[in-house]
Write an enzyme that holds these catalytic residues in place. Structure first.
Site, PDB file in Angstrom:
ATOM      1  N   GLY A  30     -20.673  27.212  43.624  1.00  0.00           N
ATOM      2  CA  GLY A  30     -21.477  27.877  43.721  1.00  0.00           C
ATOM      3  C   GLY A  30     -21.855  29.294  43.157  1.00  0.00           C
ATOM      4  CG  ASP A  31     -21.489  32.512  44.033  1.00  0.00           C
ATOM      5  OD1 ASP A  31     -21.809  33.089  45.121  1.00  0.00           O
ATOM      6  OD2 ASP A  31     -20.109  33.227  44.389  1.00  0.00           O
ATOM      7  CE  LYS A  83     -25.836  27.173  46.160  1.00  0.00           C
ATOM      8  NZ  LYS A  83     -24.695  28.153  44.891  1.00  0.00           N
ATOM      9  CG  ASN A 129     -20.611  29.379  54.192  1.00  0.00           C
ATOM     10  OD1 ASN A 129     -21.649  29.333  54.593  1.00  0.00           O
ATOM     11  ND2 ASN A 129     -19.675  28.149  53.670  1.00  0.00           N
ATOM     12  N   GLY A 135     -24.233  33.789  50.525  1.00  0.00           N
ATOM     13  CA  GLY A 135     -24.921  34.875  49.690  1.00  0.00           C
ATOM     14  C   GLY A 135     -25.696  33.978  48.970  1.00  0.00           C
ATOM     15  CG  HIS A 136     -28.198  31.354  49.271  1.00  0.00           C
ATOM     16  ND1 HIS A 136     -28.909  30.496  49.436  1.00  0.00           N
ATOM     17  CD2 HIS A 136     -26.789  31.029  48.533  1.00  0.00           C
ATOM     18  CE1 HIS A 136     -27.798  29.044  49.685  1.00  0.00           C
ATOM     19  NE2 HIS A 136     -26.631  29.653  49.052  1.00  0.00           N
ATOM     20  CB  THR A 137     -28.742  37.331  44.704  1.00  0.00           C
ATOM     21  OG1 THR A 137     -27.119  36.992  44.924  1.00  0.00           O
ATOM     22  CG2 THR A 137     -29.665  38.599  44.829  1.00  0.00           C
ATOM     23  CB  THR A 172     -16.718  33.218  53.604  1.00  0.00           C
ATOM     24  OG1 THR A 172     -16.956  32.495  54.321  1.00  0.00           O
ATOM     25  CG2 THR A 172     -16.980  32.920  51.799  1.00  0.00           C
ATOM     26  CD  GLN A 205     -21.430  26.517  51.009  1.00  0.00           C
ATOM     27  OE1 GLN A 205     -22.392  25.756  51.551  1.00  0.00           O
ATOM     28  NE2 GLN A 205     -21.275  27.882  51.722  1.00  0.00           N
ATOM     29  NE  ARG A 264     -12.871  36.372  48.126  1.00  0.00           N
ATOM     30  CZ  ARG A 264     -12.714  34.326  49.065  1.00  0.00           C
ATOM     31  NH1 ARG A 264     -11.280  34.296  49.015  1.00  0.00           N
ATOM     32  NH2 ARG A 264     -14.021  33.956  49.080  1.00  0.00           N
ATOM     33  N   PRO A 265     -13.486  40.077  43.159  1.00  0.00           N
ATOM     34  CG  PRO A 265     -11.704  40.793  42.067  1.00  0.00           C
ATOM     35  CD  PRO A 265     -12.080  40.569  43.953  1.00  0.00           C
ATOM     36  CB  VAL A 315     -33.865  35.610  30.328  1.00  0.00           C
ATOM     37  CG1 VAL A 315     -33.504  33.730  30.147  1.00  0.00           C
ATOM     38  CG2 VAL A 315     -35.067  35.778  30.969  1.00  0.00           C
ATOM     39  N   GLY A 316     -32.164  36.720  33.484  1.00  0.00           N
ATOM     40  CA  GLY A 316     -32.419  37.914  34.209  1.00  0.00           C
ATOM     41  C   GLY A 316     -32.104  37.477  35.579  1.00  0.00           C
TER      42      GLY A 316
HETATM   43  P1  GDP Z   1     -26.434  31.275  44.754  1.00  0.00           P
HETATM   44  O1  GDP Z   1     -24.952  31.626  46.182  1.00  0.00           O
HETATM   45  O2  GDP Z   1     -26.002  30.183  43.979  1.00  0.00           O
HETATM   46  O3  GDP Z   1     -27.826  31.417  45.247  1.00  0.00           O
HETATM   47  O4  GDP Z   1     -26.049  32.910  43.620  1.00  0.00           O
HETATM   48  P2  GDP Z   1     -25.686  34.231  43.891  1.00  0.00           P
HETATM   49  O5  GDP Z   1     -26.561  35.032  44.667  1.00  0.00           O
HETATM   50  O6  GDP Z   1     -24.581  34.512  45.333  1.00  0.00           O
HETATM   51  O7  GDP Z   1     -25.379  34.999  42.829  1.00  0.00           O
HETATM   52  C1  GDP Z   1     -25.909  34.305  41.515  1.00  0.00           C
HETATM   53  C2  GDP Z   1     -25.937  36.286  40.881  1.00  0.00           C
HETATM   54  O8  GDP Z   1     -27.017  36.067  39.698  1.00  0.00           O
HETATM   55  C3  GDP Z   1     -27.238  36.736  41.790  1.00  0.00           C
HETATM   56  O9  GDP Z   1     -26.843  38.600  41.359  1.00  0.00           O
HETATM   57  C4  GDP Z   1     -27.827  36.396  41.233  1.00  0.00           C
HETATM   58  O10 GDP Z   1     -29.255  37.431  41.558  1.00  0.00           O
HETATM   59  C5  GDP Z   1     -27.724  36.662  39.363  1.00  0.00           C
HETATM   60  N1  GDP Z   1     -28.658  36.045  38.562  1.00  0.00           N
HETATM   61  C6  GDP Z   1     -29.153  34.576  38.797  1.00  0.00           C
HETATM   62  N2  GDP Z   1     -29.863  34.416  37.610  1.00  0.00           N
HETATM   63  C7  GDP Z   1     -29.513  34.762  36.299  1.00  0.00           C
HETATM   64  C8  GDP Z   1     -30.221  35.145  35.697  1.00  0.00           C
HETATM   65  O11 GDP Z   1     -30.549  33.975  35.318  1.00  0.00           O
HETATM   66  N3  GDP Z   1     -29.751  36.114  35.142  1.00  0.00           N
HETATM   67  C9  GDP Z   1     -28.354  37.006  35.116  1.00  0.00           C
HETATM   68  N4  GDP Z   1     -27.686  37.857  34.990  1.00  0.00           N
HETATM   69  N5  GDP Z   1     -28.336  36.847  36.206  1.00  0.00           N
HETATM   70  C10 GDP Z   1     -29.074  36.259  37.079  1.00  0.00           C
HETATM   71  P1  IMO Z   2     -23.564  30.580  48.063  1.00  0.00           P
HETATM   72  O1  IMO Z   2     -24.155  29.214  48.531  1.00  0.00           O
HETATM   73  C1  IMO Z   2     -19.079  30.613  46.321  1.00  0.00           C
HETATM   74  C2  IMO Z   2     -15.668  28.663  49.084  1.00  0.00           C
HETATM   75  C3  IMO Z   2     -14.592  29.562  48.916  1.00  0.00           C
HETATM   76  C4  IMO Z   2     -13.883  28.971  49.877  1.00  0.00           C
HETATM   77  C5  IMO Z   2     -14.102  27.498  49.953  1.00  0.00           C
HETATM   78  C6  IMO Z   2     -14.279  27.200  51.433  1.00  0.00           C
HETATM   79  O2  IMO Z   2     -23.596  31.526  48.234  1.00  0.00           O
HETATM   80  O3  IMO Z   2     -23.183  29.711  46.109  1.00  0.00           O
HETATM   81  P2  IMO Z   2     -15.891  28.450  53.211  1.00  0.00           P
HETATM   82  O4  IMO Z   2     -15.812  29.264  53.810  1.00  0.00           O
HETATM   83  O5  IMO Z   2     -17.154  28.116  53.299  1.00  0.00           O
HETATM   84  O6  IMO Z   2     -15.004  27.100  54.518  1.00  0.00           O
HETATM   85  O7  IMO Z   2     -14.591  28.237  52.455  1.00  0.00           O
HETATM   86  O8  IMO Z   2     -15.511  27.730  49.722  1.00  0.00           O
HETATM   87  N1  IMO Z   2     -17.394  29.318  48.597  1.00  0.00           N
HETATM   88  C7  IMO Z   2     -17.767  29.626  48.493  1.00  0.00           C
HETATM   89  N2  IMO Z   2     -17.745  29.993  46.566  1.00  0.00           N
HETATM   90  N3  IMO Z   2     -20.536  30.600  46.583  1.00  0.00           N
HETATM   91  C8  IMO Z   2     -20.524  30.172  48.504  1.00  0.00           C
HETATM   92  O9  IMO Z   2     -22.001  29.673  48.903  1.00  0.00           O
HETATM   93  C9  IMO Z   2     -19.398  29.956  48.778  1.00  0.00           C
HETATM   94  N4  IMO Z   2     -19.290  29.583  50.507  1.00  0.00           N
HETATM   95  C10 IMO Z   2     -17.894  28.843  50.208  1.00  0.00           C
HETATM   96  O10 IMO Z   2     -14.474  30.793  48.555  1.00  0.00           O
HETATM   97  O11 IMO Z   2     -13.150  28.717  48.268  1.00  0.00           O
HETATM   98 MG    MG Z   3     -23.927  32.578  46.258  1.00  0.00          MG
END
Ligand code: GDP
Ligand code: IMO
Ligand code: MG
Length: 456
Positions: free
Chosen positions: A11-12, A15, A37, A39-41, A125, A225, A325-326, A439-440
């Site tokens: 995850g994160d 996407k 659950n 969190g897409h940015t 979450t 995820q 959370r960190p 790259v950002g």
């Molecule tokens: P997702 O859940 O897969 O959509 O990703 P998240 O949004 O939870 O986390 C990705 C984080 O990295 C967000 O704060 C984005 O703005 C940031 N991000 C995405 N691509 C890049 C990248 O290439 N470089 C940097 N520094 N940040 C990025």
């Molecule tokens: P995105 O779409 C990162 C993790 C939780 C936990 C496990 C189960 O932003 O990538 P849940 O609440 O889904 O039952 O929790 O999955 N988790 C994620 N970790 N990015 C996510 O979504 C997540 N969605 C759930 O931290 O370990």
């Molecule tokens: Mg996310």
């Protein structure tokens, strides 16, 4: 055609940014699993949008669908839509009548069970995701379509709520409040149903999506995820309760595998690992209290690792989008990625965050695992075995901090050579071409090598 965006790690991976990047050519963006659950940015023109439930395509004004594979908390849905409206957008969101509804008791039970599970807790979450999917599979769930019919809603609630109440009170010994009160739930969710109906927000998602495709429109399927927290292919039980992998895109959208399979499947890769949640992590650097198993926090001779982890966490802003959370961080894990590429059949890769690693002398990669004297190139099927894998590392020369905005403008060849070597290693190992390099965080801070909607 369809383009499916899949998280290839935990995850994160970025996407949301990739959905936004290619979103211009899409007409409809559909989520196929998960709920709030996620969190897409999306960062565009200095504006940051954080979306939990609404598909990221909303930022580009695309029709957003929450497919039947999603679990939908109507409260979050309306809050997000209202917030986007306040920011001047006009989101057009439709929810599958077959999608399941998250009710307040699901959230309460999610919290109760996490506390109860101790070492088996996934660090959820607490949005009620797991308990809602449980009820779906147990054939006692309440679907979005049920909210539109008060009689059906009442009947479903009268069956299920006493069971949930007994579970909370008699099994877990907790006091319950209005989250378990049939009358309160009926009134609240009937109102949600009315709003959904008034705003024409419900849809037979599979039929709708297929009709759009037949008309020649482009559909994007937005995974939430990542592969290693997939209920089937992930590190069970430290997983989420749905299928982020590409198979989930068929089941959860109502489109056939032959439709999704004719399109592209893009694996989104973060150039290192981050994880919010528990369970083993063979390439982890340092550790995080409350998430890393048996973490002592005393450095235990690994002060350099702790320092590096803190550096990457801060540079990459690795703090949970939903919970703050960190995040745990580690080096790239190639067995995890090979597993992901196979499970979803990636046709292309978007590799993000190479800017975060800039300035390090060397960048390591977990190339393989050593397990009971053998080399493994992919993840073993049990988490217990995975926890006993030792990563064997390859080292890459680091790349300098550069002006990434310039690089993004100048294109792939402008990426520092050592970073290109790293990227090409990943693509070679996974047997999939690189489509984009992040790259950002911003839309403009991405180098596009290939647009999957071109050359249809
Ligand atoms: P997702 O859940 O897969 O959509 O990703 P998240 O949004 O939870 O986390 C990705 C984080 O990295 C967000 O704060 C984005 O703005 C940031 N991000 C995405 N691509 C890049 C990248 O290439 N470089 C940097 N520094 N940040 C990025
Ligand atoms: P995105 O779409 C990162 C993790 C939780 C936990 C496990 C189960 O932003 O990538 P849940 O609440 O889904 O039952 O929790 O999955 N988790 C994620 N970790 N990015 C996510 O979504 C997540 N969605 C759930 O931290 O370990
Ligand atoms: Mg996310």
């Amino acid at each position: 055609m369809t383009v499916t965006i899949v998280g290839s790690q935990l995850g994160d991976e970025g996407k949301g940014g990739v959905v936004d990047l290619y979103g211009d050519a899409a007409d409809v963006v559909a989520r196929y699993q998960g709920g709030d659950n996620a969190g897409h940015t999306v960062v565009y023109d200095g504006d940051k949008y954080k979306l939990s439930l609404v598909p990221s395509g909303a930022v580009r004004g695309k029709v957003g669908i929450l497919g039947n594979g999603c679990v939908v908390n109507p409260e979050t849905l309306f809050e997000e839509i209202d917030t986007l409206r306040e920011r001047g957008l006009d989101p057009d969101i439709r929810v599958a009548e077959r999608a399941h509804t998250i009710l307040p008791y699901h959230r309460v039970l999610d919290g109760i069970e996490e506390d109860e599970k101790e070492d088996l807790a996934a660090g959820t979450t607490k949005r009620g995701i797991g308990p809602t999917y449980e009820d779906k599979m147990g054939r006692r769930g309440i679907r979005i379509g049920d909210l539109l019919d008060p009689e059906v809603l009442r009947e479903r609630l009268e069956y299920v709520v006493p069971q949930k109440k007994a579970l909370a009170e008699d099994v877990f010994g907790k006091e319950t409040g209005e989250a378990f009160d049939i009358e309160h739930l009926y009134e609240t969710y009937k109102d949600y149903g009315e709003r959904l109906a008034e705003e024409g927000m419900t849809v037979d998602a599979g039929t709708y999506l297929q009709d759009r495709i037949d008309e020649g429109d482009n559909v994007m399927l937005e995974g939430a995820q990542g592969t290693s927290i997939d209920i089937d292919h992930g590190i069970y039980p430290y997983v989420t309760s749905s299928n982020p992998t590409a198979g989930g895109a068929c089941v959860g959208s109502g489109l056939g595998p032959t439709v999704v399979g004719q399109g592209e499947v893009i694996g989104v890769v973060k150039a290192y690992l981050s994880r919010v949640g528990t369970g083993p992590l063979p390439t982890e650097l340092g550790g995080v209290e409350g998430q890393t198993p048996e973490y002592t926090g005393d450095g235990a001779g690994d002060e350099d690792e702790e320092e590096l982890a803190t550096y990457i966490r801060d540079e990459g802003g690795e703090y949970g989008t939903v919970t703050g959370r960190p995040r745990r961080v580690g080096w790239l894990d190639m067995p995890m990625l090979r597993h992901a590429a196979r499970a979803s059949g990636f046709t292309g890769l978007a590799i993000n965050h190479i800017d975060v690693l800039a300035g390090l002398d060397e960048v390591e990669v977990g190339h393989a695992y050593e397990f009971e004297g053998e080399e493994l190139l992919t993840m073993p099927p049990t988490t217990e075995k995975w926890g006993r894998c030792e990563a064997t590392f390859r080292s890459f020369d680091g790349w300098p901090e550069v002006d990434w905005a310039d690089v993004a403008e100048d294109g792939y060849e402008a990426i520092p050579e050592n970073a290109r070597t790293y990227l090409e290693y990943v693509a070679d190992e996974l047997g999939a071409p690189i489509y984009a390099v992040g790259v950002g965080p911003g839309r403009e801070e991405t180098i596009v090598l290939e647009n999957p909607y071109d050359g249809e």
